[in-house]
Design a protein around this motif. Structure first.
Motif, short mmCIF file in Angstrom:
data_model
loop_
_atom_site.label_atom_id
_atom_site.label_comp_id
_atom_site.label_asym_id
_atom_site.label_seq_id
_atom_site.Cartn_x
_atom_site.Cartn_y
_atom_site.Cartn_z
N ALA A 131 0.79 -1.23 0.00
CA ALA A 131 0.00 0.00 0.00
C ALA A 131 0.83 1.29 0.00
N GLU A 135 0.63 4.00 -2.96
CA GLU A 135 0.26 5.41 -2.77
C GLU A 135 1.24 6.32 -3.48
N VAL A 178 -5.67 1.13 -4.45
CA VAL A 178 -4.84 2.16 -3.82
C VAL A 178 -4.16 3.03 -4.87
N HIS A 182 -5.19 7.12 -5.60
CA HIS A 182 -4.22 8.21 -5.44
C HIS A 182 -3.92 8.89 -6.77
#
Length: 371
Positions: A131, A135, A178, A182
């Protein structure tokens, strides 16, 4: 336990497996840490910083690999690093093994035990060690895509945010996880018109609730995906199947129908890429052009911002490093089913079923490995 941190040697990779703060936590817990000289230079941490945190500094990679019981890295081991691994040694790093048979051969030949960051899970079904880098990569995807869109870099000459009187750029994000979330956030921040495609209706509902009318969500059928890609100035590939090779969503024949000079950023390239024309590139030569479409397919995107990336990654990895060092990998994997999901290679065998399937190899039952 003796924990070794070598300098990363992948092209333009400046991250490091442990920060000085993580070293301090490990040495405080009674473990010994050795860091290769200069390993932290890319994140602004000197050898003196590591010495002050309680590590010893060794001159080169062979010394680190020979000394350590556990190797903590960031990127998958390169061929020369695989040759330094040995039976009984633990490797803890990203592997992305399914699309990489050469690395698989090297790890199997070494006899080591390898636990992959990217397939460790959490109680919510997430991937907590993937993760933080997702991001970073999602946010970077729009940043690098915007630069690639400049005509001097081969792109369409489109400013994603537009200006008063001129329409903004169109951004298509394939995958609402994720990375996709983003990427969408960054693209909207620049003022682009953003479409996110995903097969999960619950996920699309979540994105709609978070971003409201600022974001267009579309169910990712073949027709809808093709239509969105053909309209886009920038396409971000953000599809992930944990442990497996990424599915090919856009075929080469579709490129000729895209806008000339449009940009593709394939964040799934670590898992083989989600576009048929994707091939891994490096920060030294990040882009190439196929049928008039600019492709950005750097396999270690977060390596371009190593300080942010390393500290974010260590926030997630340190608890697992402490568990592995304190309990040993077998007991730690027995005690933590989520850590056990990361166990990929042991003593010349693949023990992760999805990885084994991707490589076309037999899979050894993990329960037997753990005894």
């Amino acid at each position: 336990m003796r924990i070794g941190v070598p300098t990363e040697i992948k092209n333009h990779e400046y991250r490091v497996g442990l920060t000085p703060a993580s070293v301090r936590e490990l040495t405080h817990a009674g473990h010994a840490v050795a860091v290769q000289a200069g390993a932290g230079r890319g994140i602004g941490c000197s050898d003196a910083d590591y010495l002050a945190a309680g590590a010893q500094v060794l001159a080169d990679a062979p010394a680190v690999f020979e000394w350590a019981e556990m190797i903590v890295k960031v990127k998958e081991p390169q061929p020369q690093e695989c040759r330094m691994l040995r039976a009984g040694q633990l490797l803890f790093t990203y592997l992305h093994l399914a699309p990489d048979p050469v690395q698989a051969e090297g790890l199997l030949a070494s006899g080591c035990t390898a636990i992959a960051y990217e397939t460790i899970t959490d109680a919510r079904g997430g991937l907590p060690l993937l993760a933080p880098m997702s991001e970073v990569a999602g946010r970077m995807a729009v940043q690098v895509g915007a630069v690639a869109l400049q005509q001097a870099n081969g792109g369409r000459g489109v400013l994603l945010g537009g200006v008063p009187g001129v329409a903004p750029g169109q951004v298509c994000v394939i995958g609402g996880g994720v990375v996709g979330t983003h990427a969408a956030r960054m693209a909207m921040g620049l003022g682009a018109e953003v479409t996110v495609l995903d097969r999960s209706l619950p996920r699309l509902r979540q994105l709609d609730e978070v971003f409201g009318g600022r974001l267009r969500t579309v169910c990712a059928t073949l027709d809808a995906t093709e239509a969105a890609v053909l309209q886009a100035d920038l396409v971000v590939g953000a599809v992930l199947v944990p442990g497996a090779a990424a599915p090919k969503l856009i075929r080469r024949e579709q490129l000729s129908h895209m806008k000339p000079g449009a940009v593709i950023v394939d964040v799934a390239i670590d898992q083989g890429g989600c576009f048929e024309t994707s091939r891994a590139t490096t920060h030294a030569e990040p882009t190439y052009v196929v049928d008039g479409i600019v492709h950005y397919c750097v396999a270690n995107m977060p390596g371009a911002v190593p300080r942010t990336s390393t500290f974010a990654l260590n926030n997630a990895t340190l608890p697992f490093v402490l568990a592995l060092a304190g309990q040993g990998w077998r007991e730690a994997c027995r005690a933590d089913a989520h850590l056990r999901e990361g166990l990929t290679v042991h003593a010349g065998a693949i023990v992760h079923p999805v990885v084994a399937q991707g490589l076309g190899r037999p899979c050894t039952d993990v329960a037997g490995v753990l005894g």
